[in-house]
Design a protein around this motif. Sequence first.
Motif, mmCIF file in Angstrom:
data_model
loop_
_atom_site.group_PDB
_atom_site.id
_atom_site.type_symbol
_atom_site.label_atom_id
_atom_site.label_comp_id
_atom_site.label_asym_id
_atom_site.label_seq_id
_atom_site.Cartn_x
_atom_site.Cartn_y
_atom_site.Cartn_z
ATOM 1 N N GLN A 222 0.822 -1.211 0.000
ATOM 2 C CA GLN A 222 0.000 0.000 0.000
ATOM 3 C C GLN A 222 0.856 1.260 0.000
ATOM 4 N N ALA A 223 2.017 1.200 0.657
ATOM 5 C CA ALA A 223 2.921 2.360 0.643
ATOM 6 C C ALA A 223 3.455 2.609 -0.766
ATOM 7 N N VAL A 224 3.795 1.524 -1.473
ATOM 8 C CA VAL A 224 4.257 1.654 -2.864
ATOM 9 C C VAL A 224 3.166 2.312 -3.700
ATOM 10 N N ILE A 225 1.935 1.819 -3.562
ATOM 11 C CA ILE A 225 0.832 2.329 -4.364
ATOM 12 C C ILE A 225 0.522 3.784 -3.997
ATOM 13 N N PHE A 226 0.652 4.133 -2.729
ATOM 14 C CA PHE A 226 0.443 5.525 -2.303
ATOM 15 C C PHE A 226 1.388 6.461 -3.060
ATOM 16 N N HIS A 227 2.657 6.105 -3.128
ATOM 17 C CA HIS A 227 3.639 6.962 -3.804
ATOM 18 C C HIS A 227 3.410 6.975 -5.320
ATOM 19 N N LEU A 228 3.020 5.835 -5.880
ATOM 20 C CA LEU A 228 2.704 5.802 -7.313
ATOM 21 C C LEU A 228 1.530 6.732 -7.613
ATOM 22 N N ALA A 229 0.528 6.699 -6.736
ATOM 23 C CA ALA A 229 -0.658 7.551 -6.947
ATOM 24 C C ALA A 229 -0.310 9.021 -6.834
ATOM 25 N N ARG A 230 0.608 9.340 -5.948
ATOM 26 C CA ARG A 230 1.000 10.748 -5.780
ATOM 27 C C ARG A 230 1.645 11.281 -7.054
ATOM 28 N N ALA A 231 2.540 10.479 -7.647
ATOM 29 C CA ALA A 231 3.170 10.898 -8.900
ATOM 30 C C ALA A 231 2.152 10.899 -10.038
ATOM 31 N N PHE A 232 1.299 9.872 -10.085
ATOM 32 C CA PHE A 232 0.271 9.746 -11.127
ATOM 33 C C PHE A 232 -0.636 10.976 -11.139
ATOM 34 N N SER A 233 -0.947 11.499 -9.959
ATOM 35 C CA SER A 233 -1.891 12.606 -9.829
ATOM 36 C C SER A 233 -1.374 13.911 -10.422
ATOM 37 N N THR A 234 -0.092 13.947 -10.784
ATOM 38 C CA THR A 234 0.474 15.160 -11.390
ATOM 39 C C THR A 234 0.612 15.021 -12.901
ATOM 40 N N CYS A 235 0.010 13.980 -13.476
ATOM 41 C CA CYS A 235 0.153 13.736 -14.917
ATOM 42 C C CYS A 235 -0.280 14.957 -15.726
ATOM 43 N N SER A 236 0.436 15.198 -16.808
ATOM 44 C CA SER A 236 0.135 16.351 -17.657
ATOM 45 C C SER A 236 -1.176 16.187 -18.415
ATOM 46 N N SER A 237 -1.660 14.948 -18.539
ATOM 47 C CA SER A 237 -2.954 14.672 -19.195
ATOM 48 C C SER A 237 -3.764 13.773 -18.270
ATOM 49 N N LEU A 238 -4.114 14.303 -17.120
ATOM 50 C CA LEU A 238 -4.673 13.486 -16.040
ATOM 51 C C LEU A 238 -5.963 12.782 -16.435
ATOM 52 N N GLU A 239 -6.861 13.486 -17.118
ATOM 53 C CA GLU A 239 -8.154 12.887 -17.479
ATOM 54 C C GLU A 239 -7.957 11.648 -18.355
ATOM 55 N N VAL A 240 -7.050 11.753 -19.320
ATOM 56 C CA VAL A 240 -6.763 10.612 -20.204
ATOM 57 C C VAL A 240 -6.172 9.465 -19.406
ATOM 58 N N CYS A 241 -5.249 9.775 -18.494
ATOM 59 C CA CYS A 241 -4.576 8.733 -17.717
ATOM 60 C C CYS A 241 -5.541 8.019 -16.777
ATOM 61 N N ILE A 242 -6.447 8.767 -16.147
ATOM 62 C CA ILE A 242 -7.435 8.136 -15.267
ATOM 63 C C ILE A 242 -8.383 7.258 -16.082
ATOM 64 N N GLU A 243 -8.747 7.717 -17.268
ATOM 65 C CA GLU A 243 -9.605 6.901 -18.139
ATOM 66 C C GLU A 243 -8.908 5.597 -18.514
ATOM 67 N N ASN A 244 -7.625 5.678 -18.857
ATOM 68 C CA ASN A 244 -6.868 4.478 -19.212
ATOM 69 C C ASN A 244 -6.729 3.539 -18.018
ATOM 70 N N LEU A 245 -6.482 4.103 -16.839
ATOM 71 C CA LEU A 245 -6.349 3.293 -15.626
ATOM 72 C C LEU A 245 -7.672 2.603 -15.300
ATOM 73 N N THR A 246 -8.774 3.313 -15.515
ATOM 74 C CA THR A 246 -10.098 2.735 -15.287
ATOM 75 C C THR A 246 -10.328 1.537 -16.206
ATOM 76 N N LYS A 247 -9.958 1.665 -17.466
ATOM 77 C CA LYS A 247 -10.115 0.558 -18.415
ATOM 78 C C LYS A 247 -9.289 -0.651 -17.987
ATOM 79 N N ASP A 248 -8.067 -0.387 -17.519
ATOM 80 C CA ASP A 248 -7.213 -1.492 -17.065
ATOM 81 C C ASP A 248 -7.847 -2.202 -15.876
ATOM 82 N N TYR A 249 -8.421 -1.430 -14.959
ATOM 83 C CA TYR A 249 -9.064 -2.012 -13.772
ATOM 84 C C TYR A 249 -10.270 -2.863 -14.166
ATOM 85 N N LEU A 250 -11.090 -2.346 -15.070
ATOM 86 C CA LEU A 250 -12.301 -3.068 -15.454
ATOM 87 C C LEU A 250 -11.981 -4.327 -16.260
ATOM 88 N N ARG A 251 -10.798 -4.343 -16.906
ATOM 89 C CA ARG A 251 -10.383 -5.526 -17.672
ATOM 90 C C ARG A 251 -9.650 -6.560 -16.812
#
Length: 237
Positions: free
Chosen positions: A119-148
Amino acid sequence: RARVAEALAVPAFHEVRLFQGERELADGAEVEVTLQAVVMASPGRILDEMERIDLVADDAKKIPICQRYAEGRAALLTLAQELSAMRGLTVAECAKISQILRNPLLGQSFFPEDRPVSQAVIFHLARAFSTCSSLEVCIENLTKDYLRENVPILWCNYVDMFAYIASHLGVDALPKVLRMRLAAASTCALDVYDDEVEMGIVQCRMCCGLHALSVFGDSSHEPQLMELMNSGIAEMA
């Protein structure tokens, strides 16, 4: 000079003259350019290294699997902490984070002692992920990966990832359909406790449900989920 004049579409009776500062440059003159080299951390290289850390790579070392898990998770955590301080990740780098969530080293069983480092690893990954330059696209892609995703033990990683993203950006940063799916995850475990369903999958679904419950679900379901969880652990003991 001729190429510049052509590119600028210089009108009739005009000419192009090139200057560096106050010095006019004649054709063929050398141009002095000053560059500044900056050494900085590379998100891409950190993510590449995280992708290389896995259990299979250590098989030849004949190290006990528990030790390999501990060492692998510790290495992932060190790299994730480095990544956590970085900003402006690209879409491609965020896609790598989604793949890292599938690393077996981060698989969270229903035993509490297995979860903190993952969970600590994922916390830090999420912190960096949240600064993505195209956040909406990245969250959409992550959502697709989760649903698959069809490996139950990895569902918790995605639920944690979304929960930490929500903690950084607010729940509204996540798509409505995803929020509904995550809220449903806190109750779906109540419907799969069946002798015909593999015990490990049931436990993973309940664990995932408890994860989702903390951010997206209805707390009234927690006692029932915990009861099922504890009875499942007792059966396997």
